[in-house]
Write a protein that holds these residues in place. Structure first.
Motif, PDB file in Angstrom:
ATOM      1  N   SER A 309      25.404 -31.824  92.957  1.00 26.94           N
ATOM      2  CA  SER A 309      25.449 -30.533  92.266  1.00 26.94           C
ATOM      3  C   SER A 309      26.394 -30.575  91.076  1.00 26.94           C
ATOM      4  O   SER A 309      26.102 -30.016  90.011  1.00 26.94           O
ATOM      5  N   ARG A 310      27.533 -31.279  91.242  1.00 30.57           N
ATOM      6  CA  ARG A 310      28.511 -31.339  90.151  1.00 30.57           C
ATOM      7  C   ARG A 310      27.946 -32.115  88.946  1.00 30.57           C
ATOM      8  O   ARG A 310      28.051 -31.659  87.806  1.00 30.57           O
ATOM      9  N   VAL A 311      27.354 -33.283  89.218  1.00 30.76           N
ATOM     10  CA  VAL A 311      26.864 -34.092  88.096  1.00 30.76           C
ATOM     11  C   VAL A 311      25.622 -33.453  87.484  1.00 30.76           C
ATOM     12  O   VAL A 311      25.377 -33.584  86.275  1.00 30.76           O
ATOM     13  N   PHE A 312      24.841 -32.742  88.292  1.00 27.95           N
ATOM     14  CA  PHE A 312      23.655 -32.061  87.757  1.00 27.95           C
ATOM     15  C   PHE A 312      24.080 -30.948  86.798  1.00 27.95           C
ATOM     16  O   PHE A 312      23.526 -30.809  85.697  1.00 27.95           O
ATOM     17  N   ARG A 313      25.085 -30.168  87.192  1.00 31.95           N
ATOM     18  CA  ARG A 313      25.570 -29.092  86.324  1.00 31.95           C
ATOM     19  C   ARG A 313      26.165 -29.662  85.047  1.00 31.95           C
ATOM     20  O   ARG A 313      25.975 -29.108  83.954  1.00 31.95           O
ATOM     21  N   ALA A 314      26.881 -30.778  85.171  1.00 36.38           N
ATOM     22  CA  ALA A 314      27.484 -31.394  83.987  1.00 36.38           C
ATOM     23  C   ALA A 314      26.410 -31.871  83.010  1.00 36.38           C
ATOM     24  O   ALA A 314      26.589 -31.816  81.793  1.00 36.38           O
ATOM     25  N   ALA A 315      25.270 -32.330  83.542  1.00 40.35           N
ATOM     26  CA  ALA A 315      24.202 -32.858  82.688  1.00 40.35           C
ATOM     27  C   ALA A 315      23.340 -31.761  82.086  1.00 40.35           C
ATOM     28  O   ALA A 315      22.921 -31.855  80.927  1.00 40.35           O
ATOM     29  N   TYR A 316      23.032 -30.712  82.882  1.00 43.03           N
ATOM     30  CA  TYR A 316      22.049 -29.718  82.460  1.00 43.03           C
ATOM     31  C   TYR A 316      22.620 -28.319  82.222  1.00 43.03           C
ATOM     32  O   TYR A 316      21.892 -27.414  81.829  1.00 43.03           O
ATOM     33  N   GLY A 317      23.918 -28.143  82.489  1.00 46.42           N
ATOM     34  CA  GLY A 317      24.536 -26.847  82.213  1.00 46.42           C
ATOM     35  C   GLY A 317      24.189 -25.763  83.201  1.00 46.42           C
ATOM     36  O   GLY A 317      24.426 -24.580  82.924  1.00 46.42           O
ATOM     37  N   MET A 318      23.632 -26.121  84.336  1.00 46.93           N
ATOM     38  CA  MET A 318      23.315 -25.151  85.392  1.00 46.93           C
ATOM     39  C   MET A 318      23.235 -25.872  86.723  1.00 46.93           C
ATOM     40  O   MET A 318      23.107 -27.100  86.768  1.00 46.93           O
ATOM     41  N   SER A 319      23.304 -25.131  87.790  1.00 48.96           N
ATOM     42  CA  SER A 319      23.233 -25.732  89.113  1.00 48.96           C
ATOM     43  C   SER A 319      21.796 -26.139  89.421  1.00 48.96           C
ATOM     44  O   SER A 319      20.849 -25.645  88.797  1.00 48.96           O
ATOM     45  N   PRO A 320      21.611 -27.031  90.402  1.00 46.23           N
ATOM     46  CA  PRO A 320      20.249 -27.403  90.799  1.00 46.23           C
ATOM     47  C   PRO A 320      19.406 -26.186  91.204  1.00 46.23           C
ATOM     48  O   PRO A 320      18.210 -26.126  90.889  1.00 46.23           O
ATOM     49  N   ARG A 321      20.021 -25.224  91.889  1.00 46.01           N
ATOM     50  CA  ARG A 321      19.279 -24.036  92.295  1.00 46.01           C
ATOM     51  C   ARG A 321      18.843 -23.209  91.085  1.00 46.01           C
ATOM     52  O   ARG A 321      17.696 -22.742  91.007  1.00 46.01           O
ATOM     53  N   GLU A 322      19.755 -23.049  90.132  1.00 45.04           N
ATOM     54  CA  GLU A 322      19.402 -22.306  88.919  1.00 45.04           C
ATOM     55  C   GLU A 322      18.299 -23.023  88.138  1.00 45.04           C
ATOM     56  O   GLU A 322      17.387 -22.396  87.598  1.00 45.04           O
ATOM     57  N   TRP A 323      18.393 -24.344  88.092  1.00 41.87           N
ATOM     58  CA  TRP A 323      17.354 -25.140  87.416  1.00 41.87           C
ATOM     59  C   TRP A 323      16.001 -24.906  88.061  1.00 41.87           C
ATOM     60  O   TRP A 323      15.000 -24.663  87.376  1.00 41.87           O
ATOM     61  N   ARG A 324      15.965 -25.004  89.379  1.00 44.99           N
ATOM     62  CA  ARG A 324      14.698 -24.832  90.092  1.00 44.99           C
ATOM     63  C   ARG A 324      14.117 -23.448  89.849  1.00 44.99           C
ATOM     64  O   ARG A 324      12.927 -23.311  89.555  1.00 44.99           O
ATOM     65  N   ASP A 325      14.967 -22.432  89.925  1.00 44.09           N
ATOM     66  CA  ASP A 325      14.474 -21.065  89.747  1.00 44.09           C
ATOM     67  C   ASP A 325      14.013 -20.831  88.307  1.00 44.09           C
ATOM     68  O   ASP A 325      12.973 -20.202  88.064  1.00 44.09           O
ATOM     69  N   THR A 326      14.785 -21.333  87.340  1.00 44.02           N
ATOM     70  CA  THR A 326      14.441 -21.134  85.934  1.00 44.02           C
ATOM     71  C   THR A 326      13.149 -21.849  85.579  1.00 44.02           C
ATOM     72  O   THR A 326      12.258 -21.289  84.935  1.00 44.02           O
ATOM     73  N   GLN A 327      13.022 -23.122  85.995  1.00 48.59           N
ATOM     74  CA  GLN A 327      11.825 -23.896  85.667  1.00 48.59           C
ATOM     75  C   GLN A 327      10.600 -23.342  86.382  1.00 48.59           C
ATOM     76  O   GLN A 327       9.500 -23.299  85.816  1.00 48.59           O
ATOM     77  N   SER A 328      10.770 -22.926  87.627  1.00 50.85           N
ATOM     78  CA  SER A 328       9.647 -22.344  88.363  1.00 50.85           C
ATOM     79  C   SER A 328       9.175 -21.059  87.701  1.00 50.85           C
ATOM     80  O   SER A 328       7.980 -20.792  87.592  1.00 50.85           O
TER      81      SER A 328
END
Length: 342
Positions: A309-328
């Motif tokens: 979760s930490r490295v994902f947020r650092a790379a994409y500027g959001m948490s994995p959960r936020e990414w999933r919800d936004t992309q979906s």
């Protein structure tokens, strides 16, 4: 009889498909000869009186073309007279014999070819290519100027088979096959960039033919880097995939491995992490309703969900959960046209 050009239509597969399947038997021979000439330039083609089957798929890759041929036996002869007519001679063909056997004659050499062999011929000079039985080939047709080789250097790689068991063949054969098979699934510019790696390998072969060392040539280093990156992609799910393991498997020093990745402006470890994050990002959307975030992370080699979760947020500027919800949400949000139709 000339073939019905209206039948030379794209298939549902990417690119253009020439096929004898839907033609009456008496029209197949002329159609097949014309299709081969359209694809590989003017050659004297000898085919059986009755052509039972023939299929060519050609896909542009920028200035290059990826071509698959699946056909009955044939012979192709490129003469000085045809070359003198001009217009289609500024190309070199890199070909993988995927099935069948063949014989190639060019530049005073005769090569007997079997399945898995990669070979090269230059359309600017006479050649003879004979397939005595049904065969399948996967080819890259590229302009001669892209090679960046002198005329003598080009002659050192023609009609010189590269066997699948040789170090160079073990690298070139699967890369060429994969590039041709996947052509059309990525933008032409991307395909051309990938194809240029094969050009680098041909440069290495020319240097070997001249007796030059190739251990530190740009082409050799690029070829090794591609091999390592493909290895990384195949083993992303392994949590023990470390630079030390990668260097040991490829029999190079850790220092050499890091030097190879300097051209990518990233360390080896960061490259592995980037590729894992990219696959996780895809899976988070693709498996939104079937996998937890922790399961996706573990699937791609992350042993700790919090760390992921930490490295994902650092790379994409959001948490994995936020990414999933936004992309979906993006994938499922109706367009303005769809809203007007409701």
């Amino acid at each position: 009889m000339s073939p019905d050009s209206s039948r030379l239509e794209p298939d549902q597969l990417p690119g253009t498909l020439y096929t004898t399947d839907s033609l009456p038997t008496h029209r197949r021979r002329a159609y097949w000869c014309e299709s081969l000439s359209r694809t590989f330039g003017s050659v004297g083609t000898t085919v059986p009186d009755e052509v039972y089957s023939g299929k060519i798929r050609t896909v542009p890759l920028g200035r290059l073309r990826a071509v698959t041929v699946d056909a009955d036996r044939l012979s192709a002869l490129r003469t000085r007279r045809l070359i003198a007519q001009g217009g289609d001679d500024e190309y070199v063909v890199v070909k993988l014999l995927d099935r069948g056997v063949a014989r190639l004659e060019q530049d005073g050499r005769e090569a007997l070819l079997g399945p898995g062999d990669v070979f090269v011929y230059d359309r600017a000079r006479p050649f003879r290519l004979h397939f005595p039985q049904s065969f399948r080939t996967k080819s890259l047709v590229l302009p001669r100027d892209i090679l960046g080789l002198s005329e003598p250097d080009v002659t050192r790689v023609t009609a010189t088979p590269i066997g699948p068991d040789s170090p160079m063949g073990g690298l070139l054969s699967p890369f060429l096959a994969g590039l041709v098979d996947s052509a059309g699934t990525f933008p032409p510019h991307t395909g051309e960039l990938m194809a240029r790696n094969i050009v680098d390998l041909l440069g290495v072969l020319a240097h070997e033919g001249l007796g030059r060392t190739n251990a530190d040539t740009p082409g050799a280093n690029r070829a090794l880097l591609l091999r390592i990156q493909a290895f990384i992609d195949r083993h992303l799910a392994d949590p023990d995939l470390t630079p030390q393991v990668i260097a040991r498997v490829h029999r190079i020093s850790l220092r050499h491995l890091h030097r190879l990745f300097e051209s990518e402006d990233v360390t080896v470890g960061r490259w592995v992490q980037r590729r894992r994050l990219e696959e996780c990002g895809r899976d988070l959307v693709r498996r939104a309703n079937s996998s937890t975030i922790a399961a996706v992370a573990h699937r791609w080699g992350f042993t700790s969900a919090p760390h992921f979760s930490r490295v994902f947020r650092a790379a994409y500027g959001m948490s994995p959960r936020e990414w999933r919800d936004t992309q979906s949400l993006t994938l499922h949000t109706p367009s303005s046209t769809e809203l007007m139709d409701t």
